[in-house]
Design a protein around this motif. Structure first.
Motif, mmCIF file in Angstrom:
data_model
loop_
_atom_site.group_PDB
_atom_site.id
_atom_site.type_symbol
_atom_site.label_atom_id
_atom_site.label_comp_id
_atom_site.label_asym_id
_atom_site.label_seq_id
_atom_site.Cartn_x
_atom_site.Cartn_y
_atom_site.Cartn_z
ATOM 1 N N LYS A 126 -29.922 46.027 26.877
ATOM 2 C CA LYS A 126 -28.463 45.986 26.760
ATOM 3 C C LYS A 126 -27.815 47.191 27.430
ATOM 4 N N LEU A 127 -28.438 48.364 27.278
ATOM 5 C CA LEU A 127 -27.853 49.606 27.775
ATOM 6 C C LEU A 127 -28.016 49.773 29.281
ATOM 7 N N PHE A 128 -29.234 49.534 29.798
ATOM 8 C CA PHE A 128 -29.527 49.841 31.199
ATOM 9 C C PHE A 128 -29.347 48.659 32.146
ATOM 10 N N TYR A 129 -29.146 47.461 31.587
ATOM 11 C CA TYR A 129 -28.947 46.281 32.441
ATOM 12 C C TYR A 129 -27.720 45.505 31.952
ATOM 13 N N PRO A 130 -26.554 46.189 31.899
ATOM 14 C CA PRO A 130 -25.354 45.565 31.327
ATOM 15 C C PRO A 130 -24.835 44.399 32.161
ATOM 16 N N GLN A 131 -25.088 44.443 33.468
ATOM 17 C CA GLN A 131 -24.702 43.355 34.360
ATOM 18 C C GLN A 131 -25.949 42.863 35.087
ATOM 19 N N PRO A 132 -26.653 41.907 34.519
ATOM 20 C CA PRO A 132 -27.877 41.421 35.171
ATOM 21 C C PRO A 132 -27.616 41.017 36.610
ATOM 22 N N GLY A 133 -28.460 41.538 37.501
ATOM 23 C CA GLY A 133 -28.291 41.244 38.922
ATOM 24 C C GLY A 133 -27.474 42.271 39.669
ATOM 25 N N VAL A 134 -27.057 43.352 38.967
ATOM 26 C CA VAL A 134 -26.323 44.440 39.604
ATOM 27 C C VAL A 134 -27.006 45.753 39.237
ATOM 28 N N SER A 135 -27.251 46.603 40.220
ATOM 29 C CA SER A 135 -27.936 47.867 39.977
ATOM 30 C C SER A 135 -27.037 48.854 39.235
ATOM 31 N N LEU A 136 -27.634 49.940 38.776
ATOM 32 C CA LEU A 136 -26.887 51.087 38.285
ATOM 33 C C LEU A 136 -26.508 51.954 39.484
ATOM 34 N N GLY A 137 -25.954 53.159 39.211
ATOM 35 C CA GLY A 137 -25.545 54.070 40.268
ATOM 36 C C GLY A 137 -24.052 53.977 40.529
ATOM 37 N N GLN A 138 -23.503 55.035 41.141
ATOM 38 C CA GLN A 138 -22.060 55.052 41.429
ATOM 39 C C GLN A 138 -21.678 53.995 42.456
ATOM 40 N N SER A 139 -22.552 53.749 43.428
ATOM 41 C CA SER A 139 -22.410 52.573 44.281
ATOM 42 C C SER A 139 -23.526 51.618 43.877
ATOM 43 N N THR A 140 -23.229 50.344 43.827
ATOM 44 C CA THR A 140 -24.195 49.382 43.312
ATOM 45 C C THR A 140 -24.625 48.414 44.401
ATOM 46 N N MET A 141 -25.687 47.671 44.116
ATOM 47 C CA MET A 141 -26.074 46.587 45.005
ATOM 48 C C MET A 141 -26.481 45.390 44.156
ATOM 49 N N THR A 142 -26.325 44.228 44.744
ATOM 50 C CA THR A 142 -26.662 42.987 44.054
ATOM 51 C C THR A 142 -28.121 42.644 44.296
ATOM 52 N N VAL A 143 -28.803 42.214 43.241
ATOM 53 C CA VAL A 143 -30.215 41.861 43.317
ATOM 54 C C VAL A 143 -30.419 40.525 42.604
ATOM 55 N N THR A 144 -31.576 39.934 42.816
ATOM 56 C CA THR A 144 -31.941 38.720 42.093
ATOM 57 C C THR A 144 -32.699 39.118 40.836
ATOM 58 N N THR A 145 -32.287 38.589 39.692
ATOM 59 C CA THR A 145 -32.956 38.920 38.441
ATOM 60 C C THR A 145 -33.724 37.721 37.900
ATOM 61 N N GLN A 146 -34.875 37.975 37.321
ATOM 62 C CA GLN A 146 -35.694 36.901 36.772
ATOM 63 C C GLN A 146 -34.985 36.188 35.621
ATOM 64 N N SER A 147 -34.022 36.855 35.016
ATOM 65 C CA SER A 147 -33.313 36.250 33.887
ATOM 66 C C SER A 147 -32.487 35.030 34.298
ATOM 67 N N ARG A 148 -32.314 34.819 35.596
ATOM 68 C CA ARG A 148 -31.619 33.610 36.054
ATOM 69 C C ARG A 148 -32.435 32.355 35.768
ATOM 70 N N ASP A 149 -33.743 32.545 35.610
ATOM 71 C CA ASP A 149 -34.645 31.443 35.264
ATOM 72 C C ASP A 149 -34.622 31.268 33.747
ATOM 73 N N ALA A 150 -34.211 30.111 33.269
ATOM 74 C CA ALA A 150 -34.086 29.870 31.828
ATOM 75 C C ALA A 150 -35.393 30.117 31.086
ATOM 76 N N ALA A 151 -36.526 29.941 31.766
ATOM 77 C CA ALA A 151 -37.824 30.158 31.126
ATOM 78 C C ALA A 151 -38.112 31.635 30.888
ATOM 79 N N PHE A 152 -37.372 32.522 31.572
ATOM 80 C CA PHE A 152 -37.593 33.965 31.454
ATOM 81 C C PHE A 152 -36.256 34.684 31.280
ATOM 82 N N SER A 153 -35.400 34.144 30.459
ATOM 83 C CA SER A 153 -34.010 34.591 30.378
ATOM 84 C C SER A 153 -33.841 36.025 29.878
ATOM 85 N N GLU A 154 -34.823 36.556 29.133
ATOM 86 C CA GLU A 154 -34.674 37.915 28.613
ATOM 87 C C GLU A 154 -35.042 38.993 29.626
ATOM 88 N N PHE A 155 -35.692 38.612 30.733
ATOM 89 C CA PHE A 155 -36.257 39.608 31.648
ATOM 90 C C PHE A 155 -35.251 40.054 32.712
#
Length: 325
Positions: A126-155
């Motif tokens: 919850k703390l370090f991945y508040p926006q799944p698919g978006v990195s931390l840092g002052q400038s961010t980048m978009t990434v693909t997260t495994q949580s998009r797969d319903a079978a692995f939604s928590e990851f």
């Protein structure tokens, strides 16, 4: 005649544009790799110097942290974890963290606060991945997260991205035998979590290499926290929790046949080697696989990884010693 000349002209433009895109696609780039820091209050000044040095480097594309953001004995409190997030947000570049055992698996220890690890894992996500698919840092980048797969939604922590024909991915693989070490309050839920996390990692590895092959990627870079004991014989107790993962990494890397870099922390000293061996008679290094381990603990330094998709090795590693540290 004019139509023919126009066709040649426009074909030349398309060809030039395609050539330019191809050239731009494989330009070299660099990024910073750290891990196992900051551990203690005494390290904060050193860590600030490291952040300042990385922020001043205009060549870097992002910062990767291989996990363990505190010692295994220090409190796993909300306050401490929020402090680490605040420090990481001082990086001006996109910042990506893969979790370590110190910040959740080992939080059952008395000195760490006698927390239940699964509760800490939920808070960590919850703390370090508040926006799944978006990195931390002052400038961010978009990434693909495994949580998009319903079978692995928590990851939310398992992510993948691509730059200049090289594929990057994080894998939630932690020390303490990947979370299998026993403790007095351990429950079936803890065992089930490990099984799900290993299955998620195996699936993510397969997907990453499949994408690499299908997109004709020039290299693959994988980041995780644990030192999985590459050097030990298969079946050794210290490889418990890692065996399936190591077998799959060997299989996929051999099939891929191009440079693969495995990055991790855990042991607190920099190293660069060829960690995987082929199965069967005549034990040989798998030459296309390189391991890099981060600095850590009291050694507050960083690793520069240069990525040149056109070079045979793709990945080149340089130690970056922060002089005042």
């Amino acid at each position: 005649m004019i139509s023919a000349l126009l066709l040649v002209f426009f074909s030349a433009i398309v060809s030039a544009q395609s050539s330019g895109t191809e050239s731009e696609d494989v330009k070299p780039f660099e990024f910073a790799l750290i891990g196992d820091m900051p551990y203690a209050n005494a390290d904060f000044r050193k860590f600030d110097r490291l952040i300042k040095e990385i922020n001043a480097d205009q060549k870097l594309a992002w910062v990767l942290h291989a996990g363990d953001i505190k010692t295994g004995l220090s409190p796993c409190s909300d306050e401490l974890l929020r402090d680490r997030l605040k420090r990481f947000q001082q990086f001006q570049l996109p910042f990506i963290l893969t979790p370590g055992d110190n910040e959740w698996t080992d939080c059952h220890r008395f000195t760490a606060g006698s927390y239940h690890p699964l509760e800490r894992l939920a808070y960590l996500r919850k703390l370090f991945y508040p926006q799944p698919g978006v990195s931390l840092g002052q400038s961010t980048m978009t990434v693909t997260t495994q949580s998009r797969d319903a079978a692995f939604s928590e990851f939310v922590e398992n992510i993948r991205w691509k730059k200049n024909r090289v594929i990057f991915a994080t894998l939630h693989i932690v020390g303490s035998n990947n979370g299998l070490l026993p403790f007095s309050a351990r429950t079936q839920a803890d065992d089930d979590e490990v099984k799900r996390r290993i299955n998620a990692a195996l699936f993510w590895i397969k997907q990453t290499f499949t994408e690499a092959r299908e997109s004709n990627a020039h290299g693959v870079f994988l980041l995780f926290q644990a030192n999985p004991r590459f050097e030990l014989a298969k079946g050794n107790d210290k490889r418990l929790g890692f065996e399936e993962i190591l077998n799959l990494l060997e299989q996929e890397s051999v099939e891929f046949g191009k440079p693969v870099m495995l990055a991790h922390g855990d042991s607190h000293h920099f190293r660069l080697d060829k960690p995987l061996f082929s199965s069967g008679a005549g034990k040989k290094h798998i030459e296309n696989v390189t391991r890099v381990e981060t600095f850590g603990n009291r050694d507050i330094h960083w690793v520069r990884v240069v990525v040149d998709p056109n070079s045979p090795e793709v990945f080149t590693v340089h130690k970056q010693i922060v002089e005042k540290n």
